[in-house]
Design a protein around this motif. Sequence first.
Motif, PDB file in Angstrom:
ATOM      1  N   PRO A 328       0.792  -1.234   0.000  1.00 48.71           N
ATOM      2  CA  PRO A 328       0.000   0.000   0.000  1.00 48.71           C
ATOM      3  C   PRO A 328       0.823   1.283   0.000  1.00 48.71           C
ATOM      4  N   THR A 329       1.982   1.289   0.666  1.00 50.12           N
ATOM      5  CA  THR A 329       2.788   2.514   0.682  1.00 50.12           C
ATOM      6  C   THR A 329       3.393   2.793  -0.691  1.00 50.12           C
ATOM      7  N   TYR A 353      -1.551  11.358   1.629  1.00 49.81           N
ATOM      8  CA  TYR A 353      -0.925  10.051   1.861  1.00 49.81           C
ATOM      9  C   TYR A 353      -1.696   9.303   2.952  1.00 49.81           C
ATOM     10  N   LEU A 357      -3.699   5.569   2.886  1.00 58.32           N
ATOM     11  CA  LEU A 357      -3.424   4.469   3.805  1.00 58.32           C
ATOM     12  C   LEU A 357      -4.634   4.142   4.674  1.00 58.32           C
ATOM     13  N   GLU A 361      -6.313   0.469   4.864  1.00 56.53           N
ATOM     14  CA  GLU A 361      -6.477  -0.179   6.163  1.00 56.53           C
ATOM     15  C   GLU A 361      -7.929  -0.568   6.407  1.00 56.53           C
TER      16      GLU A 361
END
Length: 533
Positions: A328-329, A353, A357, A361
């Motif tokens: 994901p990053t 950002y 995330l 999540e």
Amino acid sequence: MSTNSLPTPDGPPAAPGLPTPDHSSRLRTALLAAGFTVDGLLDVLGAAAYAALARSETVPALRATRGDSPLETLVRLFLLQLPVPAARAEAALPLAEALADAWVVRDEAADGAGAGQIRATVDVRPYGGPEGQDWFIVSDLGLSVGGAGGASGHHEGVVLGVGGASTTLAGLTVRTPVGSALDLGAGSGIQALHAAQHATRVTATDLNPRALAFTRLTLALSGAPEAELRAGSLFEPVAGETYDLIVSNPPFVISPGARLTYRDGGMGGDDLCRTLVQQAGERLNDGGFAQFLANWQHVEGEEWQDRLRSWVPRGCDAWIVQREVQDPTQYAELWLRDSGDHRTDPADYAARYEAWLDEFEARRTTGIGFGWITLRKSGAARPSVVVEEWPHSVEQPLGETVRAHFERQDYLRTHDDAALLTGHFLLAPEVVQEQVGLPGAEDPEHVVLRQHRGMRRATEVDTVGAGFAGVCDGTLSAGRILDAIAQLVGEDPVLLRDRTPQSIRLLVEEGFLTPTTPPAQGGPDGPAAEAAG
């Protein structure tokens, strides 16, 4: 969202400020006469500057176009997007028509600083067709083709030119002649342009009316037949219609929201790609293909292969290839750079950002896959659904490889082990054998068959498998070849016939062997016959 058709060939789509294709034939003639083609660019720029331009680096191209030839003028005008003197533009273009159609404008600043100069209103890029055609892709100005510079500072309806995803899909597409083709999410029109070469009727759709205007310009300037243009989302503009070929490079980016029409799906997670695939089955004619690029989530506690199998519509075979997976990053950073957010205020960047995330999540997303999805409307009671990971290099174009994959699936589905042994096979011409072992050893430790084209697969085989593949020239059935090998190696032919079909099936499935028609009666000939002897 509107499902009404935009005006078709009788009138251009409504897109204020964009060129019209009225004089595109004369403009195309001038571009070709000046050598404004892929080959011409390579000649004038040289290999290094040409490659740098593809990386969005313009300085080498600027240095290579200091002259005043028509070709250098066109490079500066349309590729480097710099104003050029009107006299030079006149020498390179039918300027009156280009101005009238708004391909270019006269830049005459109030203070006179820009008087007498011409600048482009759109990006026009030479693009080589698969049979050497000289085509042109028209898109918005100021964008770095390939995504290196992103769409920072541009409106949400921006239309990109040709990037790696576009050319990947074009190379994957099956190019058999068809009656009808649909380019869903046409963008600047590259898929519609390819489809126009082998489809009697091409329909192009997009949620963004500007994209349809660009598609029409691309087709006109490339000298291709016109397409039917329709505005709307997903399959809404073609409700009730079916096609022989559907292609789509959709806005597949999994993002929090839908800021940029050209890339963000606007649905939760990977729902846009799932919906597109699931609805494609009822839009295909029997035997038709649907081919997509897509992103999909890897979700905690769920096998990604099972997730994608659940997308495949009833009555369709599928071949799904995962080419890459990002955490994901990595994924968030890639698309934040694409939109230019890395150049904004650090606090704004951090907030965006965080939003990405948070989204991942909430959806328990552990990774994001990218790859190719191909459907074929087979109507089979036992559909073939192959889902695999293949991050290795391939050789484009792969359209024929894709078509042959499904043809082999048909064969394997209708041939049990007994029938397989009566079949005749050809070793694919690009396959070579590699032997791995210690120097001087009498026998190799491993024997590997390797494809040097297409998917470039490699598979390890035993001595029997290597011997079998090596003599598959279509003259003898698989069973007779195995009987000959059994005699050579001193093995029971019945036992060999019992244990080998699964290996043959794998070699066929992966394209090392191709089923073929038995030769006419009159006596065997060739390597297989020699092995039998």
